[in-house]
Scaffold this motif. Structure first.
Motif, PDB file in Angstrom:
ATOM      1  N   THR A 180      12.161 -39.966 -24.246  1.00 22.06           N
ATOM      2  CA  THR A 180      10.937 -39.670 -23.512  1.00 22.06           C
ATOM      3  C   THR A 180      10.142 -40.930 -23.223  1.00 22.06           C
ATOM      4  OG1 THR A 180      10.797 -37.482 -24.542  1.00 22.06           O
ATOM      5  CG2 THR A 180       8.778 -38.360 -23.582  1.00 22.06           C
ATOM      6  N   LEU A 181       9.893 -41.711 -24.250  1.00 24.88           N
ATOM      7  CA  LEU A 181       9.011 -42.863 -24.118  1.00 24.88           C
ATOM      8  C   LEU A 181       9.645 -44.021 -23.367  1.00 24.88           C
ATOM      9  CD1 LEU A 181       7.541 -42.850 -27.730  1.00 24.88           C
ATOM     10  CD2 LEU A 181       6.256 -42.380 -25.631  1.00 24.88           C
ATOM     11  N   PHE A 182      10.882 -44.339 -23.703  1.00 28.15           N
ATOM     12  CA  PHE A 182      11.453 -45.592 -23.222  1.00 28.15           C
ATOM     13  C   PHE A 182      12.407 -45.426 -22.051  1.00 28.15           C
ATOM     14  CE2 PHE A 182      10.411 -46.136 -27.743  1.00 28.15           C
ATOM     15  CZ  PHE A 182       9.463 -47.129 -27.622  1.00 28.15           C
ATOM     16  N   GLU A 183      13.189 -44.365 -22.031  1.00 29.26           N
ATOM     17  CA  GLU A 183      14.117 -44.163 -20.924  1.00 29.26           C
ATOM     18  C   GLU A 183      13.420 -43.536 -19.719  1.00 29.26           C
ATOM     19  OE1 GLU A 183      17.191 -45.263 -21.299  1.00 29.26           O
ATOM     20  OE2 GLU A 183      17.130 -45.646 -23.469  1.00 29.26           O
ATOM     21  N   ARG A 184      12.577 -42.506 -19.977  1.00 33.32           N
ATOM     22  CA  ARG A 184      11.886 -41.807 -18.888  1.00 33.32           C
ATOM     23  C   ARG A 184      10.473 -42.325 -18.667  1.00 33.32           C
ATOM     24  NH1 ARG A 184      13.919 -39.554 -15.085  1.00 33.32           N
ATOM     25  NH2 ARG A 184      12.829 -37.560 -15.042  1.00 33.32           N
ATOM     26  N   GLY A 185       9.770 -42.653 -19.729  1.00 34.50           N
ATOM     27  CA  GLY A 185       8.368 -43.025 -19.606  1.00 34.50           C
ATOM     28  C   GLY A 185       8.098 -44.490 -19.358  1.00 34.50           C
ATOM     29  N   ARG A 186       9.128 -45.345 -19.484  1.00 34.48           N
ATOM     30  CA  ARG A 186       8.987 -46.775 -19.210  1.00 34.48           C
ATOM     31  C   ARG A 186       7.817 -47.383 -19.994  1.00 34.48           C
ATOM     32  NH1 ARG A 186       8.898 -44.167 -14.439  1.00 34.48           N
ATOM     33  NH2 ARG A 186       6.821 -44.961 -13.874  1.00 34.48           N
ATOM     34  N   LEU A 187       7.722 -47.012 -21.255  1.00 29.36           N
ATOM     35  CA  LEU A 187       6.603 -47.423 -22.089  1.00 29.36           C
ATOM     36  C   LEU A 187       6.556 -48.939 -22.261  1.00 29.36           C
ATOM     37  CD1 LEU A 187       4.324 -46.222 -23.996  1.00 29.36           C
ATOM     38  CD2 LEU A 187       5.920 -46.726 -25.856  1.00 29.36           C
ATOM     39  N   THR A 188       5.337 -49.494 -22.198  1.00 28.15           N
ATOM     40  CA  THR A 188       5.106 -50.901 -22.493  1.00 28.15           C
ATOM     41  C   THR A 188       4.049 -51.015 -23.579  1.00 28.15           C
ATOM     42  OG1 THR A 188       3.301 -51.270 -20.924  1.00 28.15           O
ATOM     43  CG2 THR A 188       5.568 -51.423 -20.065  1.00 28.15           C
ATOM     44  N   ALA A 189       3.922 -52.208 -24.131  1.00 31.10           N
ATOM     45  CA  ALA A 189       2.966 -52.429 -25.216  1.00 31.10           C
ATOM     46  C   ALA A 189       1.525 -52.327 -24.743  1.00 31.10           C
ATOM     47  CB  ALA A 189       3.206 -53.798 -25.849  1.00 31.10           C
ATOM     48  N   THR A 190       1.280 -52.400 -23.430  1.00 29.77           N
ATOM     49  CA  THR A 190      -0.091 -52.322 -22.914  1.00 29.77           C
ATOM     50  C   THR A 190      -0.501 -50.894 -22.557  1.00 29.77           C
ATOM     51  OG1 THR A 190       0.655 -52.755 -20.646  1.00 29.77           O
ATOM     52  CG2 THR A 190       0.066 -54.667 -21.994  1.00 29.77           C
ATOM     53  N   ASP A 191       0.397 -49.935 -22.707  1.00 30.09           N
ATOM     54  CA  ASP A 191       0.113 -48.555 -22.303  1.00 30.09           C
ATOM     55  C   ASP A 191      -0.789 -47.836 -23.297  1.00 30.09           C
ATOM     56  OD1 ASP A 191       1.464 -48.414 -19.866  1.00 30.09           O
ATOM     57  OD2 ASP A 191       3.377 -47.930 -20.830  1.00 30.09           O
ATOM     58  N   ARG A 192      -1.554 -46.895 -22.738  1.00 30.45           N
ATOM     59  CA  ARG A 192      -2.337 -45.945 -23.529  1.00 30.45           C
ATOM     60  C   ARG A 192      -1.597 -44.614 -23.457  1.00 30.45           C
ATOM     61  NH1 ARG A 192      -7.106 -47.016 -19.468  1.00 30.45           N
ATOM     62  NH2 ARG A 192      -5.202 -47.068 -18.200  1.00 30.45           N
ATOM     63  N   VAL A 193      -1.281 -44.065 -24.613  1.00 24.47           N
ATOM     64  CA  VAL A 193      -0.393 -42.902 -24.686  1.00 24.47           C
ATOM     65  C   VAL A 193      -1.122 -41.726 -25.320  1.00 24.47           C
ATOM     66  CG1 VAL A 193       1.808 -42.009 -25.541  1.00 24.47           C
ATOM     67  CG2 VAL A 193       1.595 -44.424 -24.928  1.00 24.47           C
ATOM     68  N   LEU A 194      -1.097 -40.584 -24.630  1.00 24.21           N
ATOM     69  CA  LEU A 194      -1.593 -39.335 -25.196  1.00 24.21           C
ATOM     70  C   LEU A 194      -0.396 -38.492 -25.607  1.00 24.21           C
ATOM     71  CD1 LEU A 194      -3.724 -37.104 -25.766  1.00 24.21           C
ATOM     72  CD2 LEU A 194      -3.482 -36.432 -23.355  1.00 24.21           C
ATOM     73  N   VAL A 195      -0.348 -38.093 -26.870  1.00 28.37           N
ATOM     74  CA  VAL A 195       0.736 -37.245 -27.370  1.00 28.37           C
ATOM     75  C   VAL A 195       0.153 -35.874 -27.681  1.00 28.37           C
ATOM     76  CG1 VAL A 195       2.512 -36.908 -29.115  1.00 28.37           C
ATOM     77  CG2 VAL A 195       1.944 -39.227 -28.339  1.00 28.37           C
ATOM     78  N   LEU A 196       0.530 -34.867 -26.889  1.00 28.28           N
ATOM     79  CA  LEU A 196       0.138 -33.491 -27.170  1.00 28.28           C
ATOM     80  C   LEU A 196       1.061 -32.913 -28.235  1.00 28.28           C
ATOM     81  CD1 LEU A 196      -0.399 -32.231 -23.501  1.00 28.28           C
ATOM     82  CD2 LEU A 196      -2.110 -33.145 -25.076  1.00 28.28           C
ATOM     83  N   GLY A 197       0.558 -31.978 -29.037  1.00 31.89           N
ATOM     84  CA  GLY A 197       1.392 -31.429 -30.104  1.00 31.89           C
ATOM     85  C   GLY A 197       1.850 -32.504 -31.054  1.00 31.89           C
ATOM     86  N   ALA A 198       0.924 -33.395 -31.428  1.00 32.31           N
ATOM     87  CA  ALA A 198       1.296 -34.587 -32.192  1.00 32.31           C
ATOM     88  C   ALA A 198       1.779 -34.290 -33.602  1.00 32.31           C
ATOM     89  CB  ALA A 198       0.117 -35.550 -32.250  1.00 32.31           C
ATOM     90  N   ALA A 199       1.574 -33.068 -34.084  1.00 29.98           N
ATOM     91  CA  ALA A 199       2.048 -32.717 -35.425  1.00 29.98           C
ATOM     92  C   ALA A 199       3.433 -32.095 -35.408  1.00 29.98           C
ATOM     93  CB  ALA A 199       1.077 -31.754 -36.099  1.00 29.98           C
ATOM     94  N   GLY A 200       3.954 -31.767 -34.214  1.00 29.50           N
ATOM     95  CA  GLY A 200       5.296 -31.215 -34.118  1.00 29.50           C
ATOM     96  C   GLY A 200       6.346 -32.282 -34.336  1.00 29.50           C
ATOM     97  N   GLY A 201       7.599 -31.860 -34.390  1.00 26.91           N
ATOM     98  CA  GLY A 201       8.674 -32.808 -34.676  1.00 26.91           C
ATOM     99  C   GLY A 201       8.772 -33.924 -33.659  1.00 26.91           C
ATOM    100  N   VAL A 202       8.858 -33.575 -32.372  1.00 26.69           N
ATOM    101  CA  VAL A 202       8.956 -34.591 -31.328  1.00 26.69           C
ATOM    102  C   VAL A 202       7.641 -35.347 -31.199  1.00 26.69           C
ATOM    103  CG1 VAL A 202       9.320 -34.993 -28.868  1.00 26.69           C
ATOM    104  CG2 VAL A 202      10.745 -33.344 -30.075  1.00 26.69           C
ATOM    105  N   GLY A 203       6.525 -34.627 -31.284  1.00 23.25           N
ATOM    106  CA  GLY A 203       5.229 -35.273 -31.157  1.00 23.25           C
ATOM    107  C   GLY A 203       4.997 -36.325 -32.226  1.00 23.25           C
ATOM    108  N   ALA A 204       5.291 -35.992 -33.475  1.00 21.93           N
ATOM    109  CA  ALA A 204       5.111 -36.949 -34.564  1.00 21.93           C
ATOM    110  C   ALA A 204       6.016 -38.166 -34.388  1.00 21.93           C
ATOM    111  CB  ALA A 204       5.377 -36.266 -35.902  1.00 21.93           C
ATOM    112  N   ALA A 205       7.250 -37.923 -33.969  1.00 20.17           N
ATOM    113  CA  ALA A 205       8.166 -39.044 -33.734  1.00 20.17           C
ATOM    114  C   ALA A 205       7.660 -39.918 -32.596  1.00 20.17           C
ATOM    115  CB  ALA A 205       9.559 -38.512 -33.417  1.00 20.17           C
ATOM    116  N   ALA A 206       7.099 -39.301 -31.555  1.00 21.47           N
ATOM    117  CA  ALA A 206       6.566 -40.065 -30.428  1.00 21.47           C
ATOM    118  C   ALA A 206       5.383 -40.921 -30.853  1.00 21.47           C
ATOM    119  CB  ALA A 206       6.168 -39.123 -29.292  1.00 21.47           C
ATOM    120  N   VAL A 207       4.505 -40.372 -31.704  1.00 20.91           N
ATOM    121  CA  VAL A 207       3.381 -41.147 -32.214  1.00 20.91           C
ATOM    122  C   VAL A 207       3.891 -42.384 -32.945  1.00 20.91           C
ATOM    123  CG1 VAL A 207       1.503 -41.174 -33.908  1.00 20.91           C
ATOM    124  CG2 VAL A 207       1.762 -39.227 -32.363  1.00 20.91           C
TER     125      VAL A 207
END
Length: 350
Positions: A145-172
């Protein structure tokens, strides 16, 4: 059940325990039952299951509410870790005693399961098997999600919905360690605190009617560049509206129940991307790349670079409760089912 010894590895014979269902009417159609131990065919292996992790999809599939309906009788549980106890003809790269994981459409809520040898990955020796099962899908999905599709960089501001779920916590955890400013959205105070422990710099309660104003207040510049969204529902449109120019809203699923709708002019006004995330497509089209990602994630957790997933454990006798927990937004951590017999982390069957 009798035990046989084969080169120091103890193998049960004849029958196994499995949580099997005869219909998709309800979880009441499932029961712990005794089934024949399956034999691996050519190109297959048999795992003695150490742990099976469950996600939202497992709960849906067990009740016939997923887009794929497996044949009956059905044994749920697809995120499986265990020890190889038998290999079929033609399998030369794996051996009895290997510690492995595999992602299937079911079969894991049993003492053992047969899968194609091509579908298993090795688990580093110092990584507990339940941890490997719990992170197999969620960490890989978050990375994709973050790196292949979202093209995340170190300067990005990221909102993670469902941050306590399995994928959400891993994304955080992954986004924070990539240097991004992470805002975790969750509906309970303890869930938000857990997200901060994983690296989130700020949190919001997205069950509050003014949560978007709270988001603006804590996001640098009042907007976000990336939204990780496994929730959908009422949070979908407000999250998209919170994107900065050139933002990316990544849709992973609809744990909130409803499929969100979006006026198309918002994408135009934001010059933003609405991106679907199908990790199975990644696995099918880039299998070697996906295997490299899985191996890297396992090593990072083993080495303490990434935190291990939080887990709520159930025994096989509690399988129905485990499946119900996958559909509850009140659950804490990844749901993991461990057979009573278990598998020791030495690689030997307990």
């Amino acid at each position: 059940m009798p035990l046989l010894s084969w080169r120091g590895h103890f193998v049960r014979t004849h029958a196994m325990q499995a949580f099997a269902g005869t219909s998709f009417d309800s979880l009441d159609s499932y029961a712990l039952t005794e089934l024949p131990v399956p034999e691996p065919g050519p190109g297959q292996v048999r795992l003695r299951v150490a742990a099976t992790a469950l996600g939202y999809v497992d709960g849906l599939m067990a009740q016939g509410r997923y887009q794929i309906k497996p044949p009956l009788p059905y044994v749920p549980g697809g995120e499986i870790a265990g020890v190889l106890e038998a290999v079929g003809a033609g399998v030369s790269t794996l051996a009895v005693g290997d510690r492995v994981v595999t992602w299937q459409l079911g079969g894991g809520m049993a003492d053992c399961v047969v899968v194609d040898a091509a579908d298993v990955d090795g688990v580093p020796g110092d990584l507990p098997l339940p941890v490997a099962a719990a992170m197999l899908v969620d960490y890989q999905t978050a990375h994709f999600t973050l790196f292949e599709r979202g093209r995340l960089t170190a300067t990005d501001r990221v909102l993670v919905l469902g941050a306590a779920g399995g994928v959400g916590a891993a994304a955080v955890a992954l986004a924070a360690r990539a240097g991004a400013f992470v805002i975790a959205a969750a509906g309970a105070d303890d869930k938000r605190q857990a997200a901060r422990a994983l690296g989130a710099q700020a949190t919001v309660d997205y069950r509050q009617p003014d949560w978007r104003e709270a988001l603006k207040a804590c996001a640098p510049g009042g907007a976000v560049d990336v939204v990780v969204d496994p929730v959908g529902g009422d949070a979908f449109e407000p999250a998209f509206r919170s994107l900065a120019k050139d933002g990316r809203h990544l849709v992973l699923g609809f744990a909130g129940g409803a499929i969100g709708r979006l006026p198309a002019n918002l994408a135009l006004l934001k010059n933003a991307d609405l991106l679907g995330v199908d990790v199975r497509h990644f696995l099918a089209t880039q299998p070697e790349r996906a295997r490299q990602v899985r191996g890297s994630l396992f090593r990072r957790v083993r080495d303490g670079v990434l935190p291990p997933p939080g887990m709520t454990r159930f025994t096989l006798a509690q399988a129905a409760d485990a499946l119900r927990a996958t559909l509850s937004r009140e659950r804490r951590g990844k749901v993991v089912v461990v057979p009573q017999g278990g598998v020791a982390d030495t690689g030997r069957l307990a």
